[in-house]
Structures are given as structure tokens and as C-alpha cells.
Motif scaffolding. Structure first.
Motif, PDB file in Angstrom:
ATOM      1  N   GLN A   1      12.754  19.448  -6.453  1.00 39.32           N
ATOM      2  CA  GLN A   1      12.364  18.099  -6.034  1.00 39.32           C
ATOM      3  C   GLN A   1      13.469  17.451  -5.221  1.00 39.32           C
ATOM      4  O   GLN A   1      14.641  17.762  -5.371  1.00 39.32           O
ATOM      5  N   SER A   2      13.061  16.505  -4.374  1.00 42.89           N
ATOM      6  CA  SER A   2      14.018  15.669  -3.662  1.00 42.89           C
ATOM      7  C   SER A   2      13.645  14.208  -3.864  1.00 42.89           C
ATOM      8  O   SER A   2      12.498  13.891  -4.193  1.00 42.89           O
ATOM      9  N   GLU A   3      14.624  13.352  -3.664  1.00 44.06           N
ATOM     10  CA  GLU A   3      14.381  11.910  -3.731  1.00 44.06           C
ATOM     11  C   GLU A   3      15.180  11.223  -2.634  1.00 44.06           C
ATOM     12  O   GLU A   3      16.380  11.446  -2.494  1.00 44.06           O
ATOM     13  N   VAL A   4      14.468  10.389  -1.861  1.00 41.79           N
ATOM     14  CA  VAL A   4      15.070   9.616  -0.777  1.00 41.79           C
ATOM     15  C   VAL A   4      14.696   8.154  -1.010  1.00 41.79           C
ATOM     16  O   VAL A   4      13.528   7.854  -1.249  1.00 41.79           O
ATOM     17  N   ARG A   5      15.683   7.271  -0.942  1.00 37.83           N
ATOM     18  CA  ARG A   5      15.441   5.842  -1.172  1.00 37.83           C
ATOM     19  C   ARG A   5      15.887   5.032   0.039  1.00 37.83           C
ATOM     20  O   ARG A   5      16.777   5.435   0.776  1.00 37.83           O
ATOM     21  N   PHE A   6      15.260   3.877   0.179  1.00 32.87           N
ATOM     22  CA  PHE A   6      15.745   2.902   1.150  1.00 32.87           C
ATOM     23  C   PHE A   6      15.293   1.519   0.726  1.00 32.87           C
ATOM     24  O   PHE A   6      14.348   1.366  -0.047  1.00 32.87           O
ATOM     25  N   LEU A   7      16.019   0.533   1.224  1.00 33.49           N
ATOM     26  CA  LEU A   7      15.742  -0.859   0.905  1.00 33.49           C
ATOM     27  C   LEU A   7      14.944  -1.506   2.023  1.00 33.49           C
ATOM     28  O   LEU A   7      15.064  -1.121   3.195  1.00 33.49           O
ATOM     29  N   TRP A   8      14.147  -2.495   1.655  1.00 32.12           N
ATOM     30  CA  TRP A   8      13.405  -3.272   2.640  1.00 32.12           C
ATOM     31  C   TRP A   8      14.392  -3.926   3.610  1.00 32.12           C
ATOM     32  O   TRP A   8      15.434  -4.444   3.206  1.00 32.12           O
ATOM     33  N   GLN A   9      14.053  -3.853   4.881  1.00 36.43           N
ATOM     34  CA  GLN A   9      14.789  -4.557   5.932  1.00 36.43           C
ATOM     35  C   GLN A   9      13.750  -5.085   6.907  1.00 36.43           C
ATOM     36  O   GLN A   9      12.780  -4.388   7.224  1.00 36.43           O
ATOM     37  N   ASP A  10      13.943  -6.291   7.420  1.00 33.77           N
ATOM     38  CA  ASP A  10      12.978  -6.870   8.357  1.00 33.77           C
ATOM     39  C   ASP A  10      12.795  -6.005   9.603  1.00 33.77           C
ATOM     40  O   ASP A  10      11.719  -5.997  10.197  1.00 33.77           O
ATOM     41  N   LYS A  11      13.819  -5.247   9.979  1.00 38.21           N
ATOM     42  CA  LYS A  11      13.692  -4.408  11.178  1.00 38.21           C
ATOM     43  C   LYS A  11      12.710  -3.246  10.974  1.00 38.21           C
ATOM     44  O   LYS A  11      12.354  -2.573  11.929  1.00 38.21           O
TER      45      LYS A  11
ATOM     46  N   ILE B   1       4.637  -5.862   6.363  1.00 41.44           N
ATOM     47  CA  ILE B   1       4.564  -4.560   5.696  1.00 41.44           C
ATOM     48  C   ILE B   1       5.338  -3.518   6.501  1.00 41.44           C
ATOM     49  O   ILE B   1       5.578  -3.673   7.697  1.00 41.44           O
ATOM     50  N   LEU B   2       5.682  -2.468   5.817  1.00 45.01           N
ATOM     51  CA  LEU B   2       6.453  -1.367   6.376  1.00 45.01           C
ATOM     52  C   LEU B   2       5.706  -0.712   7.544  1.00 45.01           C
ATOM     53  O   LEU B   2       4.494  -0.516   7.493  1.00 45.01           O
ATOM     54  N   HIS B   3       6.447  -0.368   8.581  1.00 40.56           N
ATOM     55  CA  HIS B   3       5.878   0.343   9.727  1.00 40.56           C
ATOM     56  C   HIS B   3       5.425   1.735   9.286  1.00 40.56           C
ATOM     57  O   HIS B   3       6.130   2.420   8.536  1.00 40.56           O
ATOM     58  N   GLY B   4       4.266   2.169   9.741  1.00 37.26           N
ATOM     59  CA  GLY B   4       3.746   3.486   9.385  1.00 37.26           C
ATOM     60  C   GLY B   4       4.651   4.623   9.818  1.00 37.26           C
ATOM     61  O   GLY B   4       4.724   5.665   9.164  1.00 37.26           O
ATOM     62  N   GLY B   5       5.376   4.433  10.907  1.00 36.86           N
ATOM     63  CA  GLY B   5       6.307   5.459  11.363  1.00 36.86           C
ATOM     64  C   GLY B   5       7.478   5.641  10.412  1.00 36.86           C
ATOM     65  O   GLY B   5       7.980   6.753  10.236  1.00 36.86           O
ATOM     66  N   VAL B   6       7.906   4.557   9.783  1.00 36.43           N
ATOM     67  CA  VAL B   6       8.971   4.646   8.782  1.00 36.43           C
ATOM     68  C   VAL B   6       8.452   5.409   7.569  1.00 36.43           C
ATOM     69  O   VAL B   6       9.148   6.276   7.025  1.00 36.43           O
ATOM     70  N   THR B   7       7.223   5.095   7.170  1.00 31.39           N
ATOM     71  CA  THR B   7       6.609   5.794   6.036  1.00 31.39           C
ATOM     72  C   THR B   7       6.537   7.296   6.308  1.00 31.39           C
ATOM     73  O   THR B   7       6.945   8.109   5.485  1.00 31.39           O
ATOM     74  N   ALA B   8       6.021   7.664   7.473  1.00 34.16           N
ATOM     75  CA  ALA B   8       5.905   9.081   7.820  1.00 34.16           C
ATOM     76  C   ALA B   8       7.281   9.738   7.900  1.00 34.16           C
ATOM     77  O   ALA B   8       7.464  10.879   7.447  1.00 34.16           O
TER      78      ALA B   8
END
Length: 151
Positions: free
Chosen positions: A35-45, A54-61
Motif C-alpha cells: 500500500q501507499s499513502e499520499v496526503r495533502f492539505l487544502w489550498q485555495d490554489k 471544491i478540489l480541481h479534478g486534475g488534482v484528484t486524478a
């Protein structure tokens, strides 16, 4: 050198020396062959819809792809007999995304986002991973399937 030390060196490299990961604030927390785990915090950019914030779909992908690629990398390392830095580098440079499918389930709202990935199949040439993205409330935002060239 032990595999956990190798994994930590790779985490440090991908977190600190990959400009796109740094731009998005992505941080690989852990990975191994399971397994892997990647985290990030909300940023307005990272906003994709300014009205709904809401989060940009490209960031999600992107984060799903990175989580899948990280666990695929661990599976490359697991298949190596020679764990020299040169051999690891030589084999990891083959890693690339062949196909990525992203299914968006909920709007990307939250303060902390956590992407995880598990290997479905790992062969000598191709690995397939299943990825998920959740927020800090464990809302299931998206899932994906990634196919990676590993050899």
C-alpha cells in the motif's frame, strides 16, 4: 541497505525533488509493496470550482496517479535481487503510467486529503493499482485504477 531505508530515500526524493508534487503540496507518507499513502492539505490554489470551492479534478486524478505509481514502484523494488542505488535507479526509470481511470464520487471538499493505493496485479512488465481519495472525515471523494509500466 534495508528496503525500508530505500523506501524512505525514495519518499524523500519524491517529496522534495519533484517540483510538481511540491507545487501541489503532495506528501508521500509511506509506501511498500502492499500500500501507499499520499496526503495533502487544502489550498485555495487547488480550487477547480470557485463557486463551490471544491478540489480541481486534475488534482484528484494527479494524486491518485502518484499513489498508484508509488505502490507500483515498491513492486519493482521487491522484484530486484540487486538493491544497489544504480540498479534501483535503472529499474525505476522505466516506471510510467499507461492508463489512468478516475471516478469522481463526491465534490472534493475538506481540509486534509488522503490518497491510498493497493496493487491488484504486479507482473514483470505491467502493474495495476486500485486507488482511493478520502478527506479527513473519511468521505470517499474518488477512486481510480492505474496501469503502470514497470519493466
Amino acid at each position: 541497505m534495508e528496503k525500508k531505508d530505500i523506501y524512505q530515500q525514495i519518499i524523500n526524493f519524491w517529496n522534495n525533488d519533484m517540483p510538481f508534487n511540491r507545487l501541489l503540496g503532495l506528501e508521500i507518507q509511506q509506501f511498500d509493496k502492499e500500500q501507499s499513502e499520499v496526503r495533502f492539505l487544502w489550498q485555495d490554489k487547488l480550487i477547480g470550482n470557485p463557486i463551490q470551492k471544491i478540489l480541481h479534478g486534475g488534482v484528484t486524478a494527479t494524486v491518485l496517479d502518484i499513489a498508484g505509481g508509488v505502490v507500483a514502484a515498491a513492486n519493482i523494488i521487491e522484484q530486484l535481487d540487486n538493491l544497489s542505488p544504480e540498479n534501483i535507479h535503472y529499474n525505476l526509470r522505466k516506471l510510467s503510467t499507461i492508463d489512468l481511470r478516475t471516478d469522481f464520487l463526491l465534490p472534493g471538499k475538506g481540509e486534509v486529503f488522503i490518497a491510498t493505493a493497493r496493487i491488484i496485479r504486479s507482473g514483470s512488465k505491467v502493474a495495476v493499482a486500485r486507488m482511493e481519495l478520502h478527506n479527513e472525515k473519511n468521505d470517499h471523494i474518488a477512486f481510480g485504477t492505474g496501469t503502470y509500466m514497470v519493466g
